[in-house]
Write a protein that holds these residues in place. Structure first.
Motif, mmCIF file in Angstrom:
data_model
loop_
_atom_site.group_PDB
_atom_site.id
_atom_site.type_symbol
_atom_site.label_atom_id
_atom_site.label_comp_id
_atom_site.label_asym_id
_atom_site.label_seq_id
_atom_site.Cartn_x
_atom_site.Cartn_y
_atom_site.Cartn_z
ATOM 1 N N TYR A 153 -42.716 51.208 9.063
ATOM 2 C CA TYR A 153 -44.008 50.528 9.032
ATOM 3 C C TYR A 153 -44.108 49.352 9.998
ATOM 4 O O TYR A 153 -45.135 48.673 10.044
ATOM 5 C CB TYR A 153 -44.307 50.044 7.605
ATOM 6 N N GLY A 154 -43.051 49.111 10.764
ATOM 7 C CA GLY A 154 -43.096 48.076 11.785
ATOM 8 C C GLY A 154 -42.815 46.677 11.294
ATOM 9 O O GLY A 154 -42.812 45.733 12.085
ATOM 10 N N ARG A 155 -42.563 46.503 10.005
ATOM 11 C CA ARG A 155 -42.240 45.176 9.464
ATOM 12 C C ARG A 155 -41.539 45.342 8.118
ATOM 13 O O ARG A 155 -41.655 46.380 7.469
ATOM 14 C CB ARG A 155 -43.498 44.326 9.291
ATOM 15 N N GLU A 156 -40.828 44.299 7.731
ATOM 16 C CA GLU A 156 -40.237 44.278 6.405
ATOM 17 C C GLU A 156 -41.345 44.016 5.384
ATOM 18 O O GLU A 156 -42.268 43.253 5.650
ATOM 19 C CB GLU A 156 -39.174 43.176 6.328
ATOM 20 N N LEU A 157 -41.255 44.648 4.251
ATOM 21 C CA LEU A 157 -42.285 44.494 3.220
ATOM 22 C C LEU A 157 -41.845 43.577 2.085
ATOM 23 O O LEU A 157 -42.669 42.902 1.474
ATOM 24 C CB LEU A 157 -42.667 45.862 2.651
ATOM 25 N N PHE A 158 -40.553 43.552 1.796
ATOM 26 C CA PHE A 158 -40.083 42.857 0.605
ATOM 27 C C PHE A 158 -39.071 41.753 0.908
ATOM 28 O O PHE A 158 -38.180 41.476 0.115
ATOM 29 C CB PHE A 158 -39.486 43.868 -0.377
ATOM 30 N N GLY A 159 -39.250 41.099 2.058
ATOM 31 C CA GLY A 159 -38.382 39.977 2.390
ATOM 32 C C GLY A 159 -38.483 38.847 1.388
ATOM 33 O O GLY A 159 -37.522 38.105 1.174
ATOM 34 N N TYR A 160 -39.635 38.720 0.743
ATOM 35 C CA TYR A 160 -39.844 37.638 -0.223
ATOM 36 C C TYR A 160 -38.974 37.797 -1.471
ATOM 37 O O TYR A 160 -38.734 36.823 -2.193
ATOM 38 C CB TYR A 160 -41.317 37.536 -0.606
ATOM 39 N N TYR A 187 -54.114 36.665 -2.213
ATOM 40 C CA TYR A 187 -53.581 37.848 -1.536
ATOM 41 C C TYR A 187 -54.219 38.050 -0.164
ATOM 42 O O TYR A 187 -54.642 39.136 0.215
ATOM 43 C CB TYR A 187 -53.777 39.095 -2.401
ATOM 44 N N LYS A 188 -54.304 36.952 0.577
ATOM 45 C CA LYS A 188 -54.876 36.975 1.928
ATOM 46 C C LYS A 188 -53.884 37.656 2.872
ATOM 47 O O LYS A 188 -52.726 37.237 2.956
ATOM 48 C CB LYS A 188 -55.146 35.540 2.372
ATOM 49 N N PRO A 189 -54.296 38.699 3.598
ATOM 50 C CA PRO A 189 -53.351 39.445 4.429
ATOM 51 C C PRO A 189 -52.541 38.579 5.386
ATOM 52 O O PRO A 189 -51.341 38.807 5.576
ATOM 53 C CB PRO A 189 -54.253 40.426 5.184
ATOM 54 N N SER A 190 -53.161 37.566 5.980
ATOM 55 C CA SER A 190 -52.436 36.724 6.933
ATOM 56 C C SER A 190 -51.310 35.951 6.265
ATOM 57 O O SER A 190 -50.272 35.677 6.888
ATOM 58 C CB SER A 190 -53.399 35.747 7.614
ATOM 59 N N SER A 191 -51.483 35.584 5.000
ATOM 60 C CA SER A 191 -50.430 34.893 4.261
ATOM 61 C C SER A 191 -49.383 35.865 3.746
ATOM 62 O O SER A 191 -48.172 35.624 3.851
ATOM 63 C CB SER A 191 -51.022 34.116 3.085
ATOM 64 N N ILE A 192 -49.831 36.968 3.174
ATOM 65 C CA ILE A 192 -48.919 37.929 2.552
ATOM 66 C C ILE A 192 -47.976 38.557 3.574
ATOM 67 O O ILE A 192 -46.779 38.749 3.308
ATOM 68 C CB ILE A 192 -49.708 39.013 1.798
ATOM 69 N N THR A 193 -48.479 38.876 4.751
ATOM 70 C CA THR A 193 -47.602 39.475 5.768
ATOM 71 C C THR A 193 -46.550 38.485 6.256
ATOM 72 O O THR A 193 -45.455 38.888 6.669
ATOM 73 C CB THR A 193 -48.419 40.003 6.954
ATOM 74 N N LYS A 194 -46.846 37.190 6.203
ATOM 75 C CA LYS A 194 -45.837 36.187 6.578
ATOM 76 C C LYS A 194 -44.699 36.160 5.573
ATOM 77 O O LYS A 194 -43.525 36.089 5.945
ATOM 78 C CB LYS A 194 -46.484 34.805 6.678
ATOM 79 N N ILE A 195 -45.013 36.220 4.298
ATOM 80 C CA ILE A 195 -43.954 36.139 3.286
ATOM 81 C C ILE A 195 -43.216 37.460 3.137
ATOM 82 O O ILE A 195 -42.136 37.509 2.545
ATOM 83 C CB ILE A 195 -44.497 35.678 1.922
ATOM 84 N N SER A 196 -43.775 38.545 3.681
ATOM 85 C CA SER A 196 -43.106 39.844 3.546
ATOM 86 C C SER A 196 -41.850 39.923 4.400
ATOM 87 O O SER A 196 -40.938 40.692 4.106
ATOM 88 C CB SER A 196 -44.063 40.976 3.926
ATOM 89 N N GLU A 197 -41.778 39.134 5.464
ATOM 90 C CA GLU A 197 -40.612 39.143 6.344
ATOM 91 C C GLU A 197 -39.470 38.342 5.725
ATOM 92 O O GLU A 197 -39.689 37.302 5.104
ATOM 93 C CB GLU A 197 -40.981 38.549 7.707
#
Length: 323
Positions: A153-160, A187-197
């Motif tokens: 998927y091009g990024r980590e999903l569960f880094g948090y 659950y703002k996408p710009s915030s959530i994708t940051k914490i997913s890494e």
């Protein structure tokens, strides 16, 4: 939700669960509603109101570590199969009459999945909201999951998960509580994708970003969600992440026979197309083990049963009536 409908129930593991229970009236079916992080039984308020008016019974526990339920600090006590057995104890203690349907959201979906693999005969059907059915993971480590997600998927999903399982997570969350809760609830996408890494949540939290309240929640609802989580304590719910960050989840999964992976009961899956963590493709392979599958799709993020509550309630009602 009526405070008088709660009762305390002791399980065989000697944990006391705070359970919202309304007996069925016009219908015989009982809906066992299982919430996730960072919630409580209040998570299901829209479904409780809707289905009790239709005459369904509802059994809605504060899950282990949350709300008015006991909060052990040993993370091994939160193994999903063990919590699933607690849910059976609750049903038995209530002397529930009529069939039961287990419906989960977030980590509640993982417990519903363990009810399906370990105790399928006790339920007539299963429902999964946002997080779909998951077969036991007996092979992949946390690091394997991160690597596979990045490749697919091009990024980590569960880094948090790594941050929430860390020893200092509680202290940091308490010091930046408003930012933490706003991040999850909005659950703002710009915030959530940051914490997913991996390594992304800690620096995000330290910035004290105040994400806006979503328009599908009232200020009072946000206030109640925050109050319940803060009052009941942050440390115990973090144990759910220590389970999946450790080897415990794999060790537990290895004890489940592969023939149990198939769910030979009707299954409902609410596919939230805008969820950027529990993305729908993650569950496609596991959903192949549910031959009696009904899928409904929603233009919604993680809190699909809040954001699209009318549609979700209607679709669940139609599915239940067709069982």
């Amino acid at each position: 939700m009526d405070s008088k409908a709660y009762q305390l129930i002791q399980t065989r593991r000697n944990f006391q669960y705070n359970v919202y229970y309304v007996k069925p009236t016009k219908k015989s079916t009982n809906l066992v509603l299982l919430h996730g992080f960072p919630n409580s039984s209040y998570d299901w308020r829209y479904q409780v109101s809707f289905f009790t008016k239709l005459g369904y019974g509802v059994i809605v526990p504060d899950m282990l570590g949350y709300g008015g339920t006991d909060k052990p600090l040993d993370y091994t006590l939160y193994a999903h199969s063990l919590v699933a057995e607690d849910i059976l104890d609750i049903i038995d203690d209530l002397k529930v009459q009529g069939p039961s349907v287990a419906i989960g959201h977030d980590w509640g979906s993982k417990v519903a999945a363990r009810l399906a693999t370990n105790h399928q005969h006790r339920f007539v059907a299963f429902g999964f909201l946002t997080a779909g059915y998951q077969i036991p993971n007996a092979t992949e480590s946390y690091e394997d999951i991160l690597k596979e997600n990045k490749e697919l998927y091009g990024r980590e999903l569960f880094g948090y998960w790594d941050f929430l399982a860390a020893e200092d997570a509680r202290d940091l969350i308490e010091r930046h509580f408003e930012s933490f809760m706003d991040c999850w609830l909005a659950y703002k996408p710009s915030s959530i994708t940051k914490i997913s890494e991996l390594g992304g949540f800690r620096p995000y939290l330290l910035q004290d970003i105040q994400d806006p309240r979503p328009d599908y929640l009232t200020p009072e609802e946000v206030k109640i969600d925050k109050l319940i989580f803060r009052k009941s304590g942050i440390q115990a719910p973090l144990n759910w992440y220590k389970v999946v960050r450790s080897d415990l989840d794999r060790e537990e999964a290895a004890t489940i026979p592969k023939e149990n992976y198939f769910v030979n009961r009707p299954v409902f899956y609410a596919r939230a197309l805008n969820d950027v963590l529990a993305i729908p493709p993650l569950f496609d392979a596991s959903m192949a083990y549910t031959p009696q599958l009904t899928v409904r799709e929603y233009q919604a993020a993680h809190w699909v049963h809040w954001e699209k509550r009318d549609e979700v309630n209607r679709d669940l009602k139609d599915w239940l009536e067709g069982l």
